[in-house]
Design a protein around this motif. Structure first.
Motif, mmCIF file in Angstrom:
data_model
loop_
_atom_site.group_PDB
_atom_site.id
_atom_site.type_symbol
_atom_site.label_atom_id
_atom_site.label_comp_id
_atom_site.label_asym_id
_atom_site.label_seq_id
_atom_site.Cartn_x
_atom_site.Cartn_y
_atom_site.Cartn_z
ATOM 1 N N SER A 4 1.883 6.522 -7.005
ATOM 2 C CA SER A 4 0.780 7.367 -7.464
ATOM 3 C C SER A 4 1.134 8.839 -7.303
ATOM 4 O O SER A 4 0.856 9.664 -8.183
ATOM 5 C CB SER A 4 -0.495 7.049 -6.681
ATOM 6 N N ALA A 13 0.833 -1.203 0.000
ATOM 7 C CA ALA A 13 0.000 0.000 0.000
ATOM 8 C C ALA A 13 0.868 1.254 0.000
ATOM 9 O O ALA A 13 0.579 2.229 -0.715
ATOM 10 C CB ALA A 13 -0.935 -0.005 1.207
ATOM 11 N N GLN A 42 2.189 1.792 -3.434
ATOM 12 C CA GLN A 42 1.164 2.333 -4.335
ATOM 13 C C GLN A 42 0.985 3.834 -4.133
ATOM 14 O O GLN A 42 0.881 4.597 -5.095
ATOM 15 C CB GLN A 42 -0.169 1.620 -4.104
ATOM 16 N N VAL A 43 0.934 4.265 -2.867
ATOM 17 C CA VAL A 43 0.786 5.696 -2.598
ATOM 18 C C VAL A 43 1.976 6.473 -3.160
ATOM 19 O O VAL A 43 1.822 7.524 -3.799
ATOM 20 C CB VAL A 43 0.643 5.940 -1.085
ATOM 21 N N CYS A 95 -4.416 3.016 -6.335
ATOM 22 C CA CYS A 95 -3.928 3.286 -4.989
ATOM 23 C C CYS A 95 -5.082 3.246 -3.990
ATOM 24 O O CYS A 95 -4.961 2.654 -2.911
ATOM 25 C CB CYS A 95 -3.234 4.638 -4.966
ATOM 26 N N GLY A 117 3.843 6.590 2.521
ATOM 27 C CA GLY A 117 3.841 6.646 1.058
ATOM 28 C C GLY A 117 4.111 8.041 0.543
ATOM 29 O O GLY A 117 4.843 8.231 -0.448
#
Length: 434
Positions: free
Chosen positions: A110, A103, A106-107, A374, A421
């Protein structure tokens, strides 16, 4: 049990592949319809079967690999743990860390894509704000082609162009009329070796080139190109024994740094060397587009022995309102004269920005898709986090914790992931943003 879980994973992958394939075809079609017509190989935009096969193969190889993780966890459960109801109290630290790490990644990714998209958008807006060097408002541009079978000699061509110019200048609403051998802001164009007479090149590698333009006396007025020093062309300059030239500021600085260029002689390498007297200097025009610095340009009086010229009509009002009268005046001059590419100068500048505009749009779409992925990833991690701690949450509620407190407790976990993130994403932006 492992086969059962892997089968479920493959079914999910297959469903995602079908939806993704449909979105890919729709997206490619929409991008092709949005892309400007001047984009090279526009008709070939589509889904390449080799890329598609590689993507599907990679997906169906990775899905079983990631499906093995929950499969292993499911087959390692002990009967006594399930019977005691201990499962669901505390998630294994290693697996929680793996999901949280995904996660966080992904953050971060993104954020980097969104930042890149934002930089492109800002760059595009900056390009829109760049002055091209000419007055783009209320200028109509088009191409005119004389029927060569009617005008076989330069003298006949000159009479045809002069008649057309007279009719167009007489139209109501026309402020100025210009002719040129190339459309303004259409790119570099032809170049020639040119040098100052007192500073000839030592060898071929020392020779400098500049962009050549043949223009009429009204060209500079039609485009609102300001005169920096000296004078512009006069009608008599076309027949002058000693040819004259007007140069732009970039050429003046490059060829006569710190000197007055007026009255100086430039030598043009033509079929034979030609001496040109500099009579004027005009402002720079971004001939190669607003993304590029103005090149050195020299202007010569237009030769009427061209059967194909570009015309610029400066109007007092909306330029496209002159399209009809221009066509009618041309038919009265000669119905066989062909007009084409009738558009405003603003439209030409907009077309020159098609590459950065298209690039910005594509990257923006990628960033939006990454943001959606995300959000889905964060939802999945938090959902699993809550499910694993359902027993703990029930105990907290039984001991008097409010729903708001439990919600804040869960969200704090999610915001920690988002915070990490963002930190990594900002670091990535600082590294690659340049």
């Amino acid at each position: 049990v492992t086969r059962h879980i892997l089968t479920e994973s493959l079914l999910v992958a297959a469903g995602g592949a079908v939806v993704g394939l449909a979105l890919a075809f729709v997206g490619a079609t929409l991008l092709a319809s949005y892309a400007p017509a001047v984009l090279p190989r526009l008709d070939q935009i589509g889904i390449d079967w080799r890329v598609l096969a590689m993507t599907l193969l990679t997906s169906f190889l990775l899905v079983p690999l990631f499906g093995l993780i929950p499969a292993r966890k499911g087959t390692e459960l002990q009967i006594n743990e399930v019977s005691r109801g201990s499962h669901g109290t505390i998630a294994p630290r290693k697996e929680t860390g793996l999901r949280g790490g995904l996660a966080v990644a992904q953050v971060a990714l993104s954020l980097m894509l969104l930042a890149g998209s934002g930089l492109l958008i800002r760059s595009f807006m900056n390009l829109r704000a760049v002055e091209p060097g000419v007055e783009t408002e209320n200028v109509l541009t088009f191409e005119a082609l004389l029927p060569s079978f009617k005008y076989p000699t330069p003298a006949e061509m000159e009479l045809a162009w002069e008649d057309l110019a007279t009719r167009l200048e007489a139209l109501p609403g026309v402020r100025a009329l210009g002719f040129s051998d190339r459309a303004p802001l259409s790119g570099g164009g032809p170049t020639n070796t040119v040098y100052a007479a007192e500073r000839p090149p030592v060898d071929a590698s020392d020779a400098m080139t500049a962009t050549r333009r043949f223009v009429s006396t009204g060209y500079f007025q039609a485009l609102g190109l300001p005169l920096s020093t000296g004078r512009l062309f006069e009608e008599t300059d076309r027949f002058a024994v000693n040819p004259v030239v007007v140069i732009n500021e970039a050429m003046a600085q490059q060829y006569f740094p710190g000197e007055d260029p007026l009255g100086r002689t430039l030598v043009l390498e033509w079929t034979e060397p030609m001496n040109l007297e500099v009579v004027g200097v005009v402002a720079d025009v971004r001939e190669r587009g607003v993304e590029s610095a103005p090149p050195p340009v020299f202007y010569l009086p237009v030769r009427w022995d061209y059967d194909f010229l570009y015309l610029q009509v400066a109007s007092q009002g909306e330029p496209m309102d002159l399209a009809g009268p221009v066509g009618e005046a041309t038919r009265l001059s000669d119905p066989d004269i062909i007009l084409s590419d009738l558009r405003t100068l603003d439209d030409r500048i907009s077309a020159s920005l098609f590459e950065p505009r298209f690039r910005t749009t594509v990257v923006g779409i990628f960033a939006l898709v990454a943001l959606i992925l995300c959000l889905i990833g964060l939802y999945g991690v938090l959902s699993y986090y809550v499910r694993e701690r359902s027993h703990e949450i029930s105990v907290r509620l039984a001991l008097g914790a409010s729903q708001g407190e439990v919600t804040r407790w869960v969200l704090s976990r999610g915001m920690r992931l988002v915070g990490m993130g963002i930190v990594l994403g900002v670091a990535g932006v600082l590294v690659v943003g340049r």
